[in-house]
Design a protein around this motif. Structure first.
Motif, PDB file in Angstrom:
ATOM      1  N   ALA A 130       7.705   1.838   5.844  1.00 47.05           N
ATOM      2  CA  ALA A 130       8.756   2.829   5.600  1.00 47.05           C
ATOM      3  C   ALA A 130       8.140   4.201   5.817  1.00 47.05           C
ATOM      4  N   ALA A 131       8.564   4.890   6.871  1.00 49.82           N
ATOM      5  CA  ALA A 131       8.017   6.206   7.206  1.00 49.82           C
ATOM      6  C   ALA A 131       8.839   7.267   6.486  1.00 49.82           C
ATOM      7  N   CYS A 132       8.319   7.699   5.343  1.00 49.46           N
ATOM      8  CA  CYS A 132       9.047   8.629   4.475  1.00 49.46           C
ATOM      9  C   CYS A 132       8.666  10.079   4.752  1.00 49.46           C
ATOM     10  N   GLY A 133       7.377  10.338   5.004  1.00 50.02           N
ATOM     11  CA  GLY A 133       6.910  11.699   5.244  1.00 50.02           C
ATOM     12  C   GLY A 133       5.603  11.704   5.997  1.00 50.02           C
ATOM     13  N   VAL A 134       5.250  12.858   6.547  1.00 50.82           N
ATOM     14  CA  VAL A 134       4.001  12.985   7.311  1.00 50.82           C
ATOM     15  C   VAL A 134       3.290  14.261   6.874  1.00 50.82           C
ATOM     16  N   ILE A 135       2.976  14.344   5.603  1.00 52.19           N
ATOM     17  CA  ILE A 135       2.432  15.586   5.054  1.00 52.19           C
ATOM     18  C   ILE A 135       1.109  15.981   5.715  1.00 52.19           C
ATOM     19  N   SER A 136       0.382  14.985   6.261  1.00 50.18           N
ATOM     20  CA  SER A 136      -0.881  15.312   6.929  1.00 50.18           C
ATOM     21  C   SER A 136      -0.653  16.160   8.173  1.00 50.18           C
ATOM     22  N   GLU A 137       0.564  16.130   8.721  1.00 54.67           N
ATOM     23  CA  GLU A 137       0.863  16.863   9.943  1.00 54.67           C
ATOM     24  C   GLU A 137       1.678  18.132   9.699  1.00 54.67           C
ATOM     25  N   TYR A 138       2.087  18.376   8.468  1.00 54.69           N
ATOM     26  CA  TYR A 138       2.918  19.543   8.199  1.00 54.69           C
ATOM     27  C   TYR A 138       2.178  20.849   8.460  1.00 54.69           C
ATOM     28  N   ILE A 139       0.882  20.881   8.149  1.00 60.37           N
ATOM     29  CA  ILE A 139       0.135  22.131   8.321  1.00 60.37           C
ATOM     30  C   ILE A 139      -1.059  21.982   9.259  1.00 60.37           C
ATOM     31  N   ASP A 140      -1.327  20.761   9.735  1.00 60.23           N
ATOM     32  CA  ASP A 140      -2.473  20.521  10.612  1.00 60.23           C
ATOM     33  C   ASP A 140      -1.991  20.499  12.056  1.00 60.23           C
ATOM     34  N   PHE A 185       0.848  -1.183   0.000  1.00 55.68           N
ATOM     35  CA  PHE A 185       0.000   0.000   0.000  1.00 55.68           C
ATOM     36  C   PHE A 185       0.889   1.240   0.000  1.00 55.68           C
ATOM     37  N   VAL A 186       0.570   2.201  -0.877  1.00 59.26           N
ATOM     38  CA  VAL A 186       1.333   3.444  -0.989  1.00 59.26           C
ATOM     39  C   VAL A 186       0.379   4.624  -0.817  1.00 59.26           C
ATOM     40  N   VAL A 228       2.948  -4.484  18.358  1.00 61.75           N
ATOM     41  CA  VAL A 228       3.629  -5.499  19.166  1.00 61.75           C
ATOM     42  C   VAL A 228       3.219  -6.911  18.758  1.00 61.75           C
ATOM     43  N   TYR A 229       1.915  -7.185  18.752  1.00 60.34           N
ATOM     44  CA  TYR A 229       1.459  -8.553  18.511  1.00 60.34           C
ATOM     45  C   TYR A 229       1.686  -9.015  17.077  1.00 60.34           C
ATOM     46  N   LYS A 230       1.644  -8.077  16.133  1.00 65.30           N
ATOM     47  CA  LYS A 230       1.905  -8.443  14.736  1.00 65.30           C
ATOM     48  C   LYS A 230       3.398  -8.351  14.388  1.00 65.30           C
ATOM     49  N   ARG A 231       4.207  -7.874  15.325  1.00 64.55           N
ATOM     50  CA  ARG A 231       5.660  -7.726  15.127  1.00 64.55           C
ATOM     51  C   ARG A 231       5.944  -6.864  13.898  1.00 64.55           C
ATOM     52  N   ILE A 232       5.276  -5.719  13.848  1.00 71.11           N
ATOM     53  CA  ILE A 232       5.407  -4.799  12.715  1.00 71.11           C
ATOM     54  C   ILE A 232       6.645  -3.914  12.902  1.00 71.11           C
ATOM     55  N   THR A 233       7.384  -3.739  11.843  1.00 66.75           N
ATOM     56  CA  THR A 233       8.543  -2.846  11.850  1.00 66.75           C
ATOM     57  C   THR A 233       8.153  -1.511  11.226  1.00 66.75           C
ATOM     58  N   ILE A 234       8.342  -0.423  11.973  1.00 68.74           N
ATOM     59  CA  ILE A 234       8.105   0.922  11.455  1.00 68.74           C
ATOM     60  C   ILE A 234       9.438   1.665  11.515  1.00 68.74           C
ATOM     61  N   GLN A 235       9.945   2.042  10.350  1.00 67.21           N
ATOM     62  CA  GLN A 235      11.259   2.685  10.319  1.00 67.21           C
ATOM     63  C   GLN A 235      11.225   3.980   9.526  1.00 67.21           C
ATOM     64  N   GLY A 236      11.594   5.051  10.192  1.00 65.88           N
ATOM     65  CA  GLY A 236      11.773   6.312   9.499  1.00 65.88           C
ATOM     66  C   GLY A 236      13.132   6.333   8.822  1.00 65.88           C
ATOM     67  N   PHE A 237      13.257   7.140   7.774  1.00 62.57           N
ATOM     68  CA  PHE A 237      14.543   7.216   7.081  1.00 62.57           C
ATOM     69  C   PHE A 237      14.656   8.532   6.327  1.00 62.57           C
ATOM     70  N   ILE A 252       3.374  -4.507   3.198  1.00 61.12           N
ATOM     71  CA  ILE A 252       4.266  -3.348   3.155  1.00 61.12           C
ATOM     72  C   ILE A 252       3.426  -2.077   3.018  1.00 61.12           C
ATOM     73  N   TYR A 253       3.740  -1.093   3.847  1.00 62.07           N
ATOM     74  CA  TYR A 253       3.105   0.213   3.707  1.00 62.07           C
ATOM     75  C   TYR A 253       4.193   1.259   3.545  1.00 62.07           C
ATOM     76  N   PHE A 254       4.197   1.952   2.415  1.00 61.88           N
ATOM     77  CA  PHE A 254       5.117   3.068   2.198  1.00 61.88           C
ATOM     78  C   PHE A 254       4.360   4.333   2.547  1.00 61.88           C
ATOM     79  N   ASP A 255       4.753   4.946   3.665  1.00 62.01           N
ATOM     80  CA  ASP A 255       3.967   6.033   4.253  1.00 62.01           C
ATOM     81  C   ASP A 255       4.540   7.394   3.921  1.00 62.01           C
ATOM     82  N   ASN A 256       3.771   8.169   3.157  1.00 60.55           N
ATOM     83  CA  ASN A 256       4.125   9.549   2.866  1.00 60.55           C
ATOM     84  C   ASN A 256       3.228  10.536   3.609  1.00 60.55           C
ATOM     85  N   VAL A 257       2.303  10.030   4.410  1.00 62.50           N
ATOM     86  CA  VAL A 257       1.225  10.857   4.945  1.00 62.50           C
ATOM     87  C   VAL A 257       1.203  10.926   6.464  1.00 62.50           C
ATOM     88  N   GLY A 258       1.380   9.786   7.141  1.00 62.55           N
ATOM     89  CA  GLY A 258       1.278   9.743   8.593  1.00 62.55           C
ATOM     90  C   GLY A 258      -0.174   9.855   9.043  1.00 62.55           C
TER      91      GLY A 258
END
Length: 346
Positions: free
Chosen positions: A253-263, A161-162, A276-285, A229-235
């Motif tokens: 992959a936490a690439c950007g959080v445009i939803s929070e830039y002006i809100d 999902f992108v 925790v239970y799904k053992r999900i990895t969230i990594q900013g870069f 896989i979720y490629f996150d540009n929004v947050g």
């Protein structure tokens, strides 16, 4: 020789959404000669990048909020620096000669003086349009490439999902995912953008998030078997909904959080029990973390372009004076693909 150098600056620090009135066009004097022993390079700018993250540099953050030098705060009245393409008009640097086409940290201005020639690279091949070296072959492309392959580590058949999928990074991620044999769904903010994702870029599906009152339910429809896989540009709420629908050992992959830039309102967050239970990895870069793969990225992406396996989306505004409107348009959903301002043809 002295020339007038027009440049764009902010009048003061921004609060809330940007408007064209926050910017102004000024004129300074630029001497088209590099001082002997300076190692400086003077560049006539041809094209510059316009990116959403820049708004964070235009706010009056406290020192505790500026712990990274990736997005250092701009100073009102001074030029807005950004990635650009230009032609060298004077140089005291042995690596660059007059007439060279270069890419690097320039500015929203007609001429840039690059101290010590730092952050510049010479473009030796004229195979592709100059603008590609700011988008598909530049920071946007490397962000997509490194985030998807180094952070997400895709496997054939996985569900991807992108968000902001018609943007400068998202559209490339979706195309790379398809080339990797993944099932790809993207979201965007208009029917026109959704059609581009499906009809031009080959996404398996796409939807207009503005038409979805419940994002968690929407993602459940598009990913009945879950998201790998979720490629996150929004947050924000989009990240919250994606995590709720992710499979065990999913990667974000936490690439950007445009939803929070002006809100300045509520900051949505993922359900930590899911993480925790799904053992999900969230990594900013940051793209600067992955400069070591630049050669591989350029080679691979160039091959994709030659064989038309990747399509290029660009949204170009003419003239330096269009930069404020181009920037404001990013936050109003006007652009499709990489947003650029074309300053000069020579």
């Amino acid at each position: 020789m002295e020339v007038e150098n027009k440049y764009v600056t902010i009048k003061g620090y921004l609060v809330g959404p940007p408007s064209e009135s926050d910017f102004e066009l000024r004129i300074a004097v630029c001497v088209l000669k590099a001082d002997k022993g300076s190692n400086d390079v003077i560049v006539k700018n041809l094209c510059v990048s316009v990116d959403p993250y820049q708004i964070n540099r235009m706010k009056n953050y406290s020192s505790s909020q500026t712990s990274t030098n990736f997005a250092t705060r701009l100073v009102p009245g001074e030029v807005i620096d950004s990635n650009g393409i230009g032609r060298v008009v004077a140089s005291d640097n042995s690596e660059f000669a007059e007439g060279d086409i270069v890419a690097g940290l320039l500015g929203w201005e007609e001429y840039s003086v690059v101290r010590g020639g730092s952050w510049l690279r010479k473009i030796n091949s004229m195979e592709f349009p100059f603008s590609y070296h700011l988008g598909i072959l530049g920071s946007s492309g490397l962000t997509a490439y490194s985030g998807f392959y180094n952070i997400c580590k895709p496997k054939e058949g996985e569900k991807v999902f992108v968000s902001a999928a018609s943007g400068s990074v998202g559209n490339i991620v979706g195309q790379l995912a398809k080339l990797s044999g993944c099932h790809v769904v993207g979201c965007a903010g208009s029917k026109r953008k959704v059609n581009v994702l499906k009809d031009k870029l080959g996404f398996d599906d796409a939807f207009n998030y503005k038409d979805e009152p419940d994002l968690k339910s929407a993602l459940k429809r598009y990913f009945p078997g879950g998201i790998d896989i979720y490629f996150d540009n929004v947050g924000g709420e989009m990240l919250e909904a994606a995590v709720a629908n992710m499979n065990a050992f999913g990667r974000v992959a936490a690439c950007g959080v445009i939803s929070e830039y002006i809100d300045t309102g509520r900051r949505a967050a993922p359900e930590m029990l899911d993480v925790v239970y799904k053992r999900i990895t969230i990594q900013g870069f940051l793209v600067s973390d992955h400069m070591n793969i630049m050669a591989d990225f350029i080679s691979t992406t160039s091959d994709h372009l030659r064989s038309a396996r990747i399509h290029v989306l660009e949204d170009i505004s003419p003239g330096l004076d269009s930069a404020p409107a181009a920037f404001v348009g990013l936050f109003r959903g006007h652009n499709i693909g990489k947003k650029l301002v074309w300053i000069s043809d020579n």
